[in-house]
Design a protein around this motif. Structure first.
Motif, PDB file in Angstrom:
ATOM      1  N   ASP A   6       0.860  -1.182   0.000  1.00  0.00           N
ATOM      2  CA  ASP A   6       0.000   0.000   0.000  1.00  0.00           C
ATOM      3  C   ASP A   6       0.898   1.234   0.000  1.00  0.00           C
ATOM      4  O   ASP A   6       1.144   1.832   1.057  1.00  0.00           O
ATOM      5  CB  ASP A   6      -0.872  -0.056   1.277  1.00  0.00           C
ATOM      6  CG  ASP A   6      -2.065   0.876   1.216  1.00  0.00           C
ATOM      7  OD1 ASP A   6      -2.456   1.277   0.105  1.00  0.00           O
ATOM      8  OD2 ASP A   6      -2.621   1.190   2.288  1.00  0.00           O
ATOM      9  N   THR A  26      -1.219  -1.054  -4.209  1.00  0.00           N
ATOM     10  CA  THR A  26      -2.380  -0.158  -4.159  1.00  0.00           C
ATOM     11  C   THR A  26      -1.890   1.261  -3.893  1.00  0.00           C
ATOM     12  O   THR A  26      -0.918   1.463  -3.156  1.00  0.00           O
ATOM     13  CB  THR A  26      -3.359  -0.530  -3.023  1.00  0.00           C
ATOM     14  OG1 THR A  26      -2.634  -0.662  -1.804  1.00  0.00           O
ATOM     15  CG2 THR A  26      -4.099  -1.815  -3.302  1.00  0.00           C
ATOM     16  N   ASN A  28      -3.606   5.486  -3.399  1.00  0.00           N
ATOM     17  CA  ASN A  28      -4.793   6.342  -3.381  1.00  0.00           C
ATOM     18  C   ASN A  28      -4.280   7.771  -3.579  1.00  0.00           C
ATOM     19  O   ASN A  28      -3.047   7.981  -3.589  1.00  0.00           O
ATOM     20  CB  ASN A  28      -5.615   6.138  -2.092  1.00  0.00           C
ATOM     21  CG  ASN A  28      -4.902   6.588  -0.831  1.00  0.00           C
ATOM     22  OD1 ASN A  28      -4.078   7.509  -0.849  1.00  0.00           O
ATOM     23  ND2 ASN A  28      -5.198   5.941   0.286  1.00  0.00           N
ATOM     24  N   LYS A  86      -9.683   1.959  -8.513  1.00  0.00           N
ATOM     25  CA  LYS A  86     -10.252   2.076  -7.166  1.00  0.00           C
ATOM     26  C   LYS A  86     -11.313   3.169  -7.165  1.00  0.00           C
ATOM     27  O   LYS A  86     -11.050   4.297  -7.601  1.00  0.00           O
ATOM     28  CB  LYS A  86      -9.149   2.433  -6.156  1.00  0.00           C
ATOM     29  CG  LYS A  86      -8.174   1.300  -5.898  1.00  0.00           C
ATOM     30  CD  LYS A  86      -7.131   1.713  -4.886  1.00  0.00           C
ATOM     31  CE  LYS A  86      -7.703   1.940  -3.512  1.00  0.00           C
ATOM     32  NZ  LYS A  86      -6.697   2.477  -2.568  1.00  0.00           N
ATOM     33  N   THR A 110     -13.507   1.093  -2.689  1.00  0.00           N
ATOM     34  CA  THR A 110     -12.651   1.521  -1.582  1.00  0.00           C
ATOM     35  C   THR A 110     -13.381   2.474  -0.626  1.00  0.00           C
ATOM     36  O   THR A 110     -14.533   2.830  -0.846  1.00  0.00           O
ATOM     37  CB  THR A 110     -11.353   2.158  -2.131  1.00  0.00           C
ATOM     38  OG1 THR A 110     -10.415   2.272  -1.069  1.00  0.00           O
ATOM     39  CG2 THR A 110     -11.593   3.531  -2.755  1.00  0.00           C
ATOM     40  N   TYR A 132     -11.502  -0.269   5.362  1.00  0.00           N
ATOM     41  CA  TYR A 132     -10.443   0.528   6.014  1.00  0.00           C
ATOM     42  C   TYR A 132     -10.287   0.082   7.475  1.00  0.00           C
ATOM     43  O   TYR A 132     -10.771   0.738   8.397  1.00  0.00           O
ATOM     44  CB  TYR A 132     -10.810   2.003   5.926  1.00  0.00           C
ATOM     45  CG  TYR A 132     -10.427   2.668   4.628  1.00  0.00           C
ATOM     46  CD1 TYR A 132     -10.035   1.928   3.516  1.00  0.00           C
ATOM     47  CD2 TYR A 132     -10.438   4.056   4.512  1.00  0.00           C
ATOM     48  CE1 TYR A 132      -9.671   2.548   2.336  1.00  0.00           C
ATOM     49  CE2 TYR A 132     -10.079   4.686   3.331  1.00  0.00           C
ATOM     50  CZ  TYR A 132      -9.695   3.934   2.251  1.00  0.00           C
ATOM     51  OH  TYR A 132      -9.333   4.546   1.083  1.00  0.00           O
ATOM     52  N   ARG A 135      -9.098   2.506  10.369  1.00  0.00           N
ATOM     53  CA  ARG A 135     -10.035   3.635  10.513  1.00  0.00           C
ATOM     54  C   ARG A 135     -11.373   3.144  11.079  1.00  0.00           C
ATOM     55  O   ARG A 135     -12.037   3.858  11.831  1.00  0.00           O
ATOM     56  CB  ARG A 135     -10.273   4.298   9.158  1.00  0.00           C
ATOM     57  CG  ARG A 135      -9.043   4.959   8.590  1.00  0.00           C
ATOM     58  CD  ARG A 135      -9.470   5.895   7.493  1.00  0.00           C
ATOM     59  NE  ARG A 135      -8.431   6.175   6.538  1.00  0.00           N
ATOM     60  CZ  ARG A 135      -8.518   7.154   5.654  1.00  0.00           C
ATOM     61  NH1 ARG A 135      -9.578   7.935   5.633  1.00  0.00           N
ATOM     62  NH2 ARG A 135      -7.551   7.356   4.781  1.00  0.00           N
ATOM     63  N   ALA A 165      -7.491  -3.021   3.975  1.00  0.00           N
ATOM     64  CA  ALA A 165      -6.558  -1.895   3.846  1.00  0.00           C
ATOM     65  C   ALA A 165      -6.538  -1.105   5.142  1.00  0.00           C
ATOM     66  O   ALA A 165      -7.179  -1.493   6.118  1.00  0.00           O
ATOM     67  CB  ALA A 165      -7.005  -1.025   2.686  1.00  0.00           C
ATOM     68  N   SER A 166      -5.771  -0.005   5.108  1.00  0.00           N
ATOM     69  CA  SER A 166      -5.682   0.906   6.253  1.00  0.00           C
ATOM     70  C   SER A 166      -5.252   0.171   7.529  1.00  0.00           C
ATOM     71  O   SER A 166      -6.006   0.093   8.494  1.00  0.00           O
ATOM     72  CB  SER A 166      -7.038   1.599   6.468  1.00  0.00           C
ATOM     73  OG  SER A 166      -6.980   2.474   7.573  1.00  0.00           O
ATOM     74  N   LYS A 168      -2.579  -0.246  10.725  1.00  0.00           N
ATOM     75  CA  LYS A 168      -1.654   0.525  11.542  1.00  0.00           C
ATOM     76  C   LYS A 168      -0.762  -0.348  12.403  1.00  0.00           C
ATOM     77  O   LYS A 168       0.130   0.146  13.075  1.00  0.00           O
ATOM     78  CB  LYS A 168      -2.416   1.546  12.417  1.00  0.00           C
ATOM     79  CG  LYS A 168      -2.998   2.705  11.630  1.00  0.00           C
ATOM     80  CD  LYS A 168      -1.936   3.622  11.015  1.00  0.00           C
ATOM     81  CE  LYS A 168      -2.518   4.598   9.999  1.00  0.00           C
ATOM     82  NZ  LYS A 168      -2.855   4.003   8.685  1.00  0.00           N
ATOM     83  N   THR A 185      -3.548  -5.288   1.931  1.00  0.00           N
ATOM     84  CA  THR A 185      -2.603  -4.315   1.388  1.00  0.00           C
ATOM     85  C   THR A 185      -1.995  -3.556   2.560  1.00  0.00           C
ATOM     86  O   THR A 185      -2.705  -2.998   3.401  1.00  0.00           O
ATOM     87  CB  THR A 185      -3.244  -3.386   0.331  1.00  0.00           C
ATOM     88  OG1 THR A 185      -2.198  -2.550  -0.183  1.00  0.00           O
ATOM     89  CG2 THR A 185      -4.395  -2.541   0.838  1.00  0.00           C
TER      90      THR A 185
HETATM   91  C1  E4P Z   1      -5.670   1.444   0.326  1.00  0.00           C
HETATM   92  O1  E4P Z   1      -6.273   0.884  -0.549  1.00  0.00           O
HETATM   93  C2  E4P Z   1      -6.269   2.494   1.174  1.00  0.00           C
HETATM   94  O2  E4P Z   1      -6.537   3.598   0.397  1.00  0.00           O
HETATM   95  C3  E4P Z   1      -5.333   2.799   2.314  1.00  0.00           C
HETATM   96  O3  E4P Z   1      -4.975   1.605   2.952  1.00  0.00           O
HETATM   97  C4  E4P Z   1      -5.893   3.796   3.331  1.00  0.00           C
HETATM   98  O4  E4P Z   1      -4.972   3.861   4.382  1.00  0.00           O
HETATM   99  P1  E4P Z   1      -5.025   4.981   5.530  1.00  0.00           P
HETATM  100  O5  E4P Z   1      -6.183   4.700   6.405  1.00  0.00           O
HETATM  101  O6  E4P Z   1      -3.718   4.819   6.245  1.00  0.00           O
HETATM  102  O7  E4P Z   1      -5.119   6.317   4.840  1.00  0.00           O
END
Ligand code: E4P
Length: 222
Positions: A6, A26, A28, A86, A110, A132, A135, A165-166, A168, A185
């Protein structure tokens, strides 16, 4: 299970692609801005680094239906195959995902924050869904909601894959792989954390030290 990077950091892609099995990349709009390069230049550099079998996911920037479709058609032409557009799951985005399916354009839905949003995007024909994860943790049990989405798709017999995705932290990635997710990702900083463990380096140093002491050389064969 597909392990995807990512990022739009070409140095990280080059490095990680060299020693790991990477299914694709990926990006964004925010990820691309972090490269501080012209978007078309950075995407061209990423395409050069990937084999034709590796997937590339590039997000539309426009937010209205016509604008999304205009960009989706152009993005889909950036490579002969394994090119995915996406599209965020707004009302305009969901409509565009339906049209893309009709036109044979591969999509990744997405900015998914709930199992329901993901399920509806799958019904519209998205190839991948990107919840996400981290998030979503701000609103409740993010990992649990992604697992719920997986279960809903399985029960419905959907062919759509979930690419979480997203992230941490490594724990979130591990939890979803353990739950049987089709793809993740992961940003390079977390991939390096997954790869590295201080105890591994200590163990390797110990092997080398013991070998050197006993045989007075650093290689296996004389
Ligand atoms: C990938 O496809 C997403 O856009 C990405 O993982 C978002 O990540 P973030 O929450 O760190 O911005």
């Amino acid at each position: 299970m597909e392990f995807v990077l990512d990022t739009a950091d070409v140095n990280a892609i080059k490095d990680l692609n060299d020693f790991l099995t990477i299914a694709g990349v990926t990006t964004n709009p925010t990820i691309i801005t972090k490269s501080h390069k012209d978007p078309e230049t950075v995407i061209a550099q990423i395409i050069d680094l990937l084999s034709p079998e590796q997937k590339l996911f590039v997000q539309v920037v426009k937010t209205d239906y016509e604008g999304i479709m205009e960009e989706a058609r152009k993005i889909s032409q950036l490579r002969p195959k394994n090119m995915y557009v996406k599209i965020p799951v707004t009302q305009a985005g969901l409509k565009a995902i339906k049209t893309c399916r009709e036109e044979g354009i591969h999509t990744l839905a997405t900015a998914i924050y709930s199992a329901a949003q993901g399920f509806l995007a799958a019904a519209n024909g998205a190839d991948y869904l990107a919840p996400y994860t981290n998030r979503m943790c701000n609103y409740g049990d993010g990992v649990g909601e992604v697992v719920r989405l997986l279960e809903m798709l399985e029960k419905a017999g959907s062919q759509t894959k979930v690419i979480a995705a997203s992230f941490k932290n490594c724990g979130q990635v591990n939890d979803l792989i353990e739950a049987g997710i089709q793809a993740v990702t992961v940003p390079p900083e977390i991939v390096y954390q997954m790869v590295g463990h201080p105890a591994t380096a200590i163990a390797v140093d110990e092997f080398s030290e013991n070998w050197q002491k006993e045989y007075d050389r650093s290689e296996f064969f004389k």
